[in-house]
Design a protein around this motif. Structure first.
Motif, PDB file in Angstrom:
ATOM      1  N   GLN A 277       0.825  -1.196   0.000  1.00 38.96           N
ATOM      2  CA  GLN A 277       0.000   0.000   0.000  1.00 38.96           C
ATOM      3  C   GLN A 277       0.863   1.251   0.000  1.00 38.96           C
ATOM      4  N   SER A 278       0.285   2.350  -0.459  1.00 43.12           N
ATOM      5  CA  SER A 278       0.991   3.629  -0.442  1.00 43.12           C
ATOM      6  C   SER A 278       0.987   4.207   0.965  1.00 43.12           C
ATOM      7  N   HIS A 279       1.995   4.998   1.277  1.00 41.95           N
ATOM      8  CA  HIS A 279       2.104   5.616   2.601  1.00 41.95           C
ATOM      9  C   HIS A 279       2.296   7.118   2.464  1.00 41.95           C
ATOM     10  N   ARG A 280       1.580   7.858   3.290  1.00 42.57           N
ATOM     11  CA  ARG A 280       1.800   9.299   3.438  1.00 42.57           C
ATOM     12  C   ARG A 280       2.540   9.471   4.750  1.00 42.57           C
ATOM     13  N   LEU A 281       3.760   9.918   4.680  1.00 38.73           N
ATOM     14  CA  LEU A 281       4.581   9.959   5.888  1.00 38.73           C
ATOM     15  C   LEU A 281       5.355  11.259   5.967  1.00 38.73           C
ATOM     16  N   GLY A 282       6.072  11.407   7.071  1.00 35.89           N
ATOM     17  CA  GLY A 282       6.885  12.596   7.266  1.00 35.89           C
ATOM     18  C   GLY A 282       7.860  12.399   8.402  1.00 35.89           C
ATOM     19  N   PHE A 283       8.806  13.323   8.509  1.00 33.23           N
ATOM     20  CA  PHE A 283       9.769  13.299   9.599  1.00 33.23           C
ATOM     21  C   PHE A 283       9.270  14.188  10.731  1.00 33.23           C
ATOM     22  N   ARG A 284       9.535  13.762  11.966  1.00 37.73           N
ATOM     23  CA  ARG A 284       9.074  14.558  13.102  1.00 37.73           C
ATOM     24  C   ARG A 284      10.048  15.684  13.449  1.00 37.73           C
ATOM     25  N   ASN A 285      11.229  15.681  12.869  1.00 39.81           N
ATOM     26  CA  ASN A 285      12.205  16.739  13.127  1.00 39.81           C
ATOM     27  C   ASN A 285      12.095  17.796  12.031  1.00 39.81           C
ATOM     28  N   SER A 286      11.396  18.880  12.315  1.00 41.58           N
ATOM     29  CA  SER A 286      11.169  19.924  11.308  1.00 41.58           C
ATOM     30  C   SER A 286      12.404  20.773  11.048  1.00 41.58           C
ATOM     31  N   LYS A 287      13.509  20.508  11.755  1.00 42.57           N
ATOM     32  CA  LYS A 287      14.734  21.276  11.554  1.00 42.57           C
ATOM     33  C   LYS A 287      15.482  20.834  10.300  1.00 42.57           C
ATOM     34  N   LEU A 288      15.072  19.690   9.729  1.00 40.15           N
ATOM     35  CA  LEU A 288      15.705  19.235   8.500  1.00 40.15           C
ATOM     36  C   LEU A 288      15.392  20.194   7.355  1.00 40.15           C
ATOM     37  N   VAL A 289      16.408  20.530   6.573  1.00 36.62           N
ATOM     38  CA  VAL A 289      16.232  21.419   5.418  1.00 36.62           C
ATOM     39  C   VAL A 289      16.601  20.641   4.160  1.00 36.62           C
ATOM     40  N   LEU A 290      15.668  20.569   3.212  1.00 35.16           N
ATOM     41  CA  LEU A 290      15.911  19.833   1.979  1.00 35.16           C
ATOM     42  C   LEU A 290      17.066  20.460   1.196  1.00 35.16           C
TER      43      LEU A 290
END
Length: 321
Positions: A277-290
């Protein structure tokens, strides 16, 4: 194999970047003992086949926790107990998991005790420390880990292939396999029960903390092919350490694996979706900069907290800390 081939292409295209990076150490360590595997094989008896009794049960139990942590986005170490550095100066952010390691050699008894006393965190499940390296029973009145674990096992009873283990805090029901060990608490605080018997203790020892569940919760989760409840237990017990990691998934995602490499002020995350199945996810550390998307197949990143990862998706991202 397809995912592995894609990862190899990414590495080849960014050879210098990967050559100068190293696997991020999360502080979480799933340990196994060779003696557990030897004793499993030596004490095999004919009869009904159960995974917990078969050769490989100890290894599968350890793998269950490793896989659950991986699906949480935690880079756990998986190693033989002799490979762990018990002499490291600071263990305050270290976690050791011993899942159904039926033999703990005597040379490690003091090392494990000192690890906890100095501030380390320890989670034990199954029949861990039932024997020493010579297959001698050590869980009697003179149990060498009584003060560390917080009590004694009164008895192990064979229950069923799968049974439900109820936790008071957090309010969870885990699937456990085969045996249940009833406990006589001393310094430990009960938090799990089965048939009105205490089957889980939390204990403080020195500067460290211990969680003891003498039931095969790891193997139970692996048999049912679902690590959600086991991940919820790990989140509850170690949330302070998990939230302190520079990159970790916001929540558990079944079938999604995250590996993290570190290079100076950069992190490289490798996300793979092996579920159906597809997953909608994210990182909990918002300090990461792409910084750069190194590879994207069946995936899309909208932000650090919003990533779409479809079946067989692969996403390799370079982040700036």
């Amino acid at each position: 194999m397809a995912a592995a081939s894609k990862v190899c292409k990414v590495i080849a295209a960014n050879q210098q970047l990967f050559d100068n990076s190293q696997v991020l150490d999360s502080g979480f360590n799933v340990l196994y003992t060779r003696e557990s595997m030897w004793i499993e094989e030596a004490l095999q008896i004919k009869g009904t086949s159960f995974e917990g009794r078969e050769v490989g049960g100890a290894m599968k139990s350890a793998l269950a926790y490793f896989e659950a942590l991986s699906e949480m986005g935690i880079n756990a170490g998986f190693k033989e107990i002799s490979e762990y550095d018990f002499d490291r100066e600071d263990v305050s952010k270290e976690v050791i998991i011993l899942s159904h390691q039926i033999s703990i050699p005597s040379m490690y008894w003091l090392k494990v005790k000192e690890f906890v006393r100095r501030g380390g965190r320890l989670l034990i499940d199954g029949m861990t420390a039932y024997y020493d390296e010579n297959a001698y029973f050590i869980m009697g009145a003179g149990f060498p880990f009584k003060d560390v674990f917080g009590g004694l096992v009164k008895e192990f009873k064979m229950v069923d292939d799968l049974y439900e283990l109820n936790l008071d805090t957090p309010d969870l029901t885990l699937k456990a396999h085969l045996w249940a060990g009833s406990l006589a608490p001393e310094t430990g605080r009960p938090f799990a029960h089965f048939n009105d018997e205490v089957i889980g203790l939390r204990n403080n020892f020195g500067k460290g903390k211990v969680v003891w569940i003498p039931a095969l919760a790891g193997l139970g989760a692996r048999i049912t092919e679902g690590y959600g409840q086991l991940a919820a237990l790990l989140e509850h017990e170690f949330s302070d350490l998990i939230n302190d990691l520079p990159a970790v998934l916001a929540k558990h995602h079944q079938g999604v694996l995250l590996k993290i490499l570190a290079q100076g002020h950069y992190l490289i995350t490798i996300l793979v979706n092996k579920s159906r199945q597809s997953h909608r996810l994210g990182f909990r550390n918002s300090k990461l900069v792409l910084d750069e998307v190194l590879w994207s197949t069946n995936a899309k990143i909208n932000s650090v907290e919003d990533i779409q990862l479809n079946t067989e998706g692969l996403l390799v991202i370079k982040w700036k800390l």
